[in-house]
Write a protein that holds these residues in place. Structure first.
Motif, PDB file in Angstrom:
ATOM      1  N   ASP A  55     -13.358  23.445  14.367  1.00 54.86           N
ATOM      2  CA  ASP A  55     -12.316  24.181  15.090  1.00 54.86           C
ATOM      3  C   ASP A  55     -12.998  25.043  16.138  1.00 54.86           C
ATOM      4  OD1 ASP A  55     -10.249  25.714  16.037  1.00 54.86           O
ATOM      5  OD2 ASP A  55      -9.635  26.527  14.096  1.00 54.86           O
ATOM      6  N   GLY A  56     -12.888  24.651  17.381  1.00 56.08           N
ATOM      7  CA  GLY A  56     -13.568  25.357  18.457  1.00 56.08           C
ATOM      8  C   GLY A  56     -13.098  26.777  18.669  1.00 56.08           C
ATOM      9  N   LYS A  57     -11.928  27.129  18.151  1.00 52.81           N
ATOM     10  CA  LYS A  57     -11.394  28.486  18.324  1.00 52.81           C
ATOM     11  C   LYS A  57     -11.825  29.415  17.193  1.00 52.81           C
ATOM     12  CE  LYS A  57      -7.290  26.712  20.709  1.00 52.81           C
ATOM     13  NZ  LYS A  57      -5.793  26.616  20.666  1.00 52.81           N
ATOM     14  N   HIS A  58     -12.502  28.886  16.195  1.00 58.33           N
ATOM     15  CA  HIS A  58     -12.850  29.644  14.993  1.00 58.33           C
ATOM     16  C   HIS A  58     -14.320  30.066  15.039  1.00 58.33           C
ATOM     17  CE1 HIS A  58     -13.394  29.545  10.319  1.00 58.33           C
ATOM     18  NE2 HIS A  58     -13.373  30.772  10.791  1.00 58.33           N
ATOM     19  N   LEU A  59     -14.562  31.379  15.026  1.00 59.99           N
ATOM     20  CA  LEU A  59     -15.913  31.912  14.966  1.00 59.99           C
ATOM     21  C   LEU A  59     -16.159  32.483  13.569  1.00 59.99           C
ATOM     22  CD1 LEU A  59     -16.288  33.836  18.356  1.00 59.99           C
ATOM     23  CD2 LEU A  59     -16.758  31.436  17.853  1.00 59.99           C
ATOM     24  N   ILE A  60     -17.332  32.226  13.025  1.00 61.76           N
ATOM     25  CA  ILE A  60     -17.702  32.696  11.694  1.00 61.76           C
ATOM     26  C   ILE A  60     -18.800  33.746  11.860  1.00 61.76           C
ATOM     27  CG2 ILE A  60     -18.556  32.047   9.416  1.00 61.76           C
ATOM     28  CD1 ILE A  60     -17.574  29.170  10.088  1.00 61.76           C
TER      29      ILE A  60
END
Length: 406
Positions: free
Chosen positions: A213-218
């Motif tokens: 998911d390119g919009k999800h940063l961890i």
């Protein structure tokens, strides 16, 4: 000729390695830049809203709580499950150039019941709530009917509140009549300190993009860093008034990694989640606090609101004609005192009877009088009316309130 070809080949190889190396560095740096830009953009918005709720599994949260506290009863676990069916949305609107023009709103869904809302516009507070629906789910309709009759007898304007309509009250006058302390915190300073804490917390953290998911940063940081930043933030905003609070926080918890999930779309922060179970040893599954950033919009005063005397909402008896509602207020304050004693008892590991005097001391500045008449029993006085509260033997029970003197 061969030497030239050889040198050209070496140059091409070095260039390729350099490009790959730079690309790898850019790949690592890019999520941090996106997060920084999203935070900057959010900080510059004049209107925004935030919805706070729980996601994941209620059963996982209940299991973690029971593991930490084997004595947790059915009421405790049922309350936790209701949280997953509740949410609150807080919004702000910087309507003018200075803080005096700022407007705020709060809308709550309580175990699936919508319609509870509060707005502050031009220093006037507007409130409405679906009283009948909330009582139907949580309380005794008979008690509310009695309180409604008492309240409307003192001021017919309160009928609008019990009927689910908007009521308004001068916020400044409400603070004065309730005896509550004024809030001197500079909102601009508070916002700046929050941004600084976010930067301090995330700058040294590992930030990667979810490949699915390119919009999800961890974001991976640590408990000790989050803890120290929390103490810095509370002190920076509250100053000397918060020294006692930060002192009670004690030492930092055992250091271990914690993960924060962020969603950013077109350099706009859309959501944040933190799994609370990662703070509980041995917990499995997921139960996360989720903050969703909602679209900003103007906050306006609701039309047709009924103006209410701030003394009635503050629980302060007027010089005349207030006794008809004081009994209801005394009962409500007595019930609050009872639950306050249960909270103190649970926090300090003592019986509710022993906690009752401490709960009274904590409420010494409130506009009512309370005294212990015997072990576990206290009398609350509002104006000329009284109510009696008896706390249970253990924290698993509920306070019992009766009108009149003890």
């Amino acid at each position: 000729m061969r030497a030239k070809r050889f040198l050209a080949g070496v140059a091409a190889g070095v260039t390729a390695l350099a490009v790959v190396g730079c690309a790898d560095q850019i790949k690592q740096l890019e999520p941090k830049l996106e997060l920084r830009n999203a935070a900057q953009q959010l900080g510059e918005q004049k209107q925004a809203g935030f919805t706070l709720k729980l996601t994941g599994s209620a059963d996982d949260l209940v299991a973690a709580v029971r593991k930490e506290d084997p004595d947790a009863g059915a009421d405790d676990t049922e309350a936790l499950k209701k949280l997953f069916n509740s949410s609150v949305t807080i919004a702000y609107d910087q309507a003018g150039p200075g803080p005096d023009d700022d407007r705020v709103s709060l809308a709550a869904t309580i175990d699936g019941v919508t319609g509870t809302e509060l707005r502050v516009v031009d220093k006037v507070m507007y409130v409405k709530a679906p009283v009948a629906d909330l009582v139907g789910k949580f309380g005794d309709a008979g008690d509310v009917a009695e309180l409604r009759d008492e309240a409307t007898a003192a001021d017919p304007a309160l009928k609008a509140l019990f009927d689910g309509g908007w009521v308004s009250v001068d916020a400044g006058e409400l603070v004065k009549t309730s005896g509550l302390p004024t809030q001197d915190t500079d909102s601009a300073k508070a916002a700046a300190e929050v941004k600084k804490s976010a930067r301090n917390l995330f700058d040294g953290a590992e930030i990667v993009r979810d490949p699915a998911d390119g919009k999800h940063l961890i974001v991976t940081t640590s408990t000790t860093k989050a803890y120290s930043e929390l103490k810095r933030l509370v002190t920076a905003i509250g100053g000397d008034d918060t020294k006692a609070l930060t002192g009670e926080l004690g030492k930092a918890p055992k250091d271990h990694p914690i993960v924060v999930d962020l969603w950013i779309d077109n350099e706009k922060l859309t959501a944040l989640e933190i799994d609370v179970l990662q703070f509980a040893d041995g917990a499995t599954g997921r139960a996360a606090v989720r903050l969703e950033v909602t679209t900003g919009a103007p906050i306006e005063a609701p039309p047709g609101a009924t103006k209410v005397d701030p003394k009635l909402l503050a629980g302060v008896a007027g010089p005349a004609g207030a006794s008809s509602t004081a009994g209801g207020r005394a009962s409500g304050l007595a019930m609050s005192l009872g639950y306050g004693a249960l909270a103190v008892a649970e926090q300090e590991g003592i019986t509710p009877a022993k906690a009752l005097p401490k709960a009274i001391d904590e409420l010494a500045d409130m506009p009512f009088r309370a005294r212990v008449v015997r072990a576990g029993v206290a009398e609350v006085t509002v104006g000329s009316d009284k109510a009696c509260v008896k706390v249970p033997a253990t924290t698993s029970g509920d306070p019992k309130v009766s009108k009149g003197a003890c």
